[in-house]
Design a protein around this motif. Sequence first.
Motif, short mmCIF file in Angstrom:
data_model
loop_
_atom_site.label_atom_id
_atom_site.label_comp_id
_atom_site.label_asym_id
_atom_site.label_seq_id
_atom_site.Cartn_x
_atom_site.Cartn_y
_atom_site.Cartn_z
N THR A 3 0.82 -1.21 0.00
CA THR A 3 0.00 0.00 0.00
C THR A 3 0.85 1.26 0.00
O THR A 3 0.62 2.20 -0.77
N LEU A 4 1.87 1.30 0.88
CA LEU A 4 2.70 2.49 0.96
C LEU A 4 3.56 2.68 -0.28
O LEU A 4 3.83 3.81 -0.69
N THR A 5 3.99 1.57 -0.89
CA THR A 5 4.76 1.69 -2.13
C THR A 5 3.88 2.23 -3.26
O THR A 5 4.31 3.06 -4.06
N ALA A 6 2.63 1.76 -3.31
CA ALA A 6 1.69 2.28 -4.31
C ALA A 6 1.45 3.77 -4.11
O ALA A 6 1.39 4.56 -5.07
N LEU A 7 1.33 4.18 -2.84
CA LEU A 7 1.16 5.60 -2.55
C LEU A 7 2.40 6.39 -2.96
O LEU A 7 2.29 7.48 -3.53
N ALA A 8 3.57 5.83 -2.69
CA ALA A 8 4.81 6.52 -3.06
C ALA A 8 4.91 6.66 -4.58
O ALA A 8 5.39 7.68 -5.08
N ARG A 9 4.48 5.65 -5.32
CA ARG A 9 4.50 5.75 -6.79
C ARG A 9 3.55 6.84 -7.27
O ARG A 9 3.87 7.58 -8.20
N ALA A 10 2.39 6.94 -6.64
CA ALA A 10 1.44 7.99 -7.02
C ALA A 10 2.03 9.37 -6.72
O ALA A 10 1.90 10.31 -7.52
N SER A 15 4.72 14.49 -8.31
CA SER A 15 5.83 15.42 -8.08
C SER A 15 6.89 15.37 -9.17
O SER A 15 7.70 16.29 -9.29
N GLY A 16 6.92 14.27 -9.93
CA GLY A 16 7.95 14.11 -10.95
C GLY A 16 9.29 13.70 -10.39
O GLY A 16 10.31 13.75 -11.10
N ARG A 17 9.34 13.25 -9.14
CA ARG A 17 10.58 12.79 -8.52
C ARG A 17 10.31 11.48 -7.79
O ARG A 17 9.23 11.27 -7.23
N ALA A 18 11.30 10.59 -7.79
CA ALA A 18 11.17 9.34 -7.06
C ALA A 18 11.03 9.62 -5.57
O ALA A 18 11.59 10.59 -5.04
N GLN A 19 10.27 8.77 -4.88
CA GLN A 19 10.00 8.95 -3.46
C GLN A 19 10.70 7.88 -2.63
O GLN A 19 10.73 6.70 -3.02
N LEU A 181 14.76 -1.03 -3.77
CA LEU A 181 14.52 -1.33 -2.36
C LEU A 181 14.38 -0.07 -1.53
O LEU A 181 13.82 -0.10 -0.43
N HIS A 182 14.84 1.06 -2.08
CA HIS A 182 14.88 2.29 -1.28
C HIS A 182 14.11 3.46 -1.88
O HIS A 182 13.83 4.42 -1.17
N TRP A 183 13.77 3.37 -3.18
CA TRP A 183 13.00 4.44 -3.81
C TRP A 183 11.90 3.86 -4.71
O TRP A 183 12.06 2.77 -5.28
N ALA A 184 10.83 4.61 -4.84
CA ALA A 184 9.74 4.25 -5.76
C ALA A 184 9.60 5.35 -6.81
O ALA A 184 9.59 6.54 -6.47
N THR A 185 9.51 4.94 -8.06
CA THR A 185 9.37 5.92 -9.15
C THR A 185 7.92 5.96 -9.62
O THR A 185 7.07 5.19 -9.16
N GLY A 186 7.66 6.84 -10.57
CA GLY A 186 6.32 6.95 -11.13
C GLY A 186 6.13 6.13 -12.38
O GLY A 186 5.28 6.47 -13.22
N GLN A 187 6.91 5.07 -12.55
CA GLN A 187 6.77 4.21 -13.72
C GLN A 187 6.61 2.76 -13.27
O GLN A 187 6.67 2.44 -12.08
#
Length: 476
Positions: A3-10, A15-19, A181-187
């Motif tokens: 869930t949190l990874t999906a939110l981070a991708r959104a 924002s146009g930046r990895a979270q 493992l440490h960042w989520a992107t928008g792709q």
Amino acid sequence: MSTLTALARAQAVASGRAQPIATVRHLHVHDYPLVLVPLAMAGEANAPLAALVGADPDKPELLVVTQPRDRDERFRFADRLGQILVAYVDMFADATEDVPIDRGKDVRTRYADAPQLWVPNPAGVDFLRLFGRSTRFRTVDGEHPVPASVPLLGRWLTFFATSAEVPGSSLLVNAVQALGLHWATGQSGAEDAQLGVLLAWIQEGAAAARAVENGPVAGPATDPDFDNKVLAPLIERSAPELPDVLRELMLPTWERMWRVLDLLRRLPVGSRVGQRWDSDRDVYTAFAQHVADGGAPQPRRDGAVAAAARLQRLESAASRYAVQRAFDDPLVLAEYRLAGAAFAGTVTLAAPDRIDDSGKRPVLRPRIMVRTAESVRVEPGTSLTSPSRPSQKARVISLAPVPVTGETDVLLELSGGMGRKLVAEPGTVPAVGERVILTTLTEEFRRGGALPDPTETPWTHGGPPPPQDPQVPAVP
């Protein structure tokens, strides 16, 4: 996807930046790693074309197979790669240290450090696995002899590729997985497999990522247009400029690999990463000594019992790794809080000197009351653990809703981790006002199921295996 990874991708899309999806680094990053960027010929099963390899970012060595279908050239490539890899891994088979075992009654020896190999992506790991399998059984004499470094290369590549299957191991790391493992992107996850794009998302943003989408590939596969328009004509006429063309193609990936290492080194390391690296050093020590003693190469396939034992070890490692990540990282633990497998609260009552004398002898059993506003999905009798006190167990005695506020009071009885006396050691019992996190996760060792001796393999699984040389030490 959690869930949190999906939110981070959104959020990354918005924002146009990895979270970031982790607050600490969950893998060991060596001070002196060996980086390997492999490149394979398209249309040929595991036919090496080139590799950039080295432990110095300013001095990569380029290995090229100018005619990938030429057997002799491929083994010259393997010979040189074997010389480089074996020289690197042998660097760590020198200094040793004593490790206490059996509660300090005895000691064992292991190497003080271990090698670490980096490749760009999971496909690079697969390439090494297949290349190791195709070289480790080659003979140095007979009808088609190869240099002694070739079968040794195969054994070490197989060792590294096998260790990469163990969750939490850092002996062979691929950069894409380490970043993911440490960042989520928008792709999508498939798009994240392109190292250049993934790194651009993290360091510069979505616009920069779009700009490098059609740039040089990270290997081991090549771009079809490059194959047809550039590579094929060069190979066909044995062009002397082929190495320069391949170097230019691979250098961006080589530079990105070192940027990944620098990026990860800037993250604070998780407290349990060192424990897992200790296990990696144990594995390296066992295999290096096995090779030095003239042991047999890894078998082509595991027997039924060996395969079952390996699966059991991998499942245990996966479970242990998940718990350790959660205990190291509050952002990872938050996933379990959302699922109800963990909750945070404040201690409102504490009886640190409570003694339970209902048994044959009195034992220290303090009780605490924790008030939480989170959902508590545990039943009375459930055993909980706190990441800050992993050796202590907290058994749920009762749960009571708090009127008006909607919170829950959880009464817990503590055991373990407080010393051996009837008085708890200072700081071992949470004090009133302390904020605690409790979870059903535990680092406690769980013994696997009993397996038969390989000589007693049932007929349903192929029967007893034929006699063979001792096998390679198992990966824990």
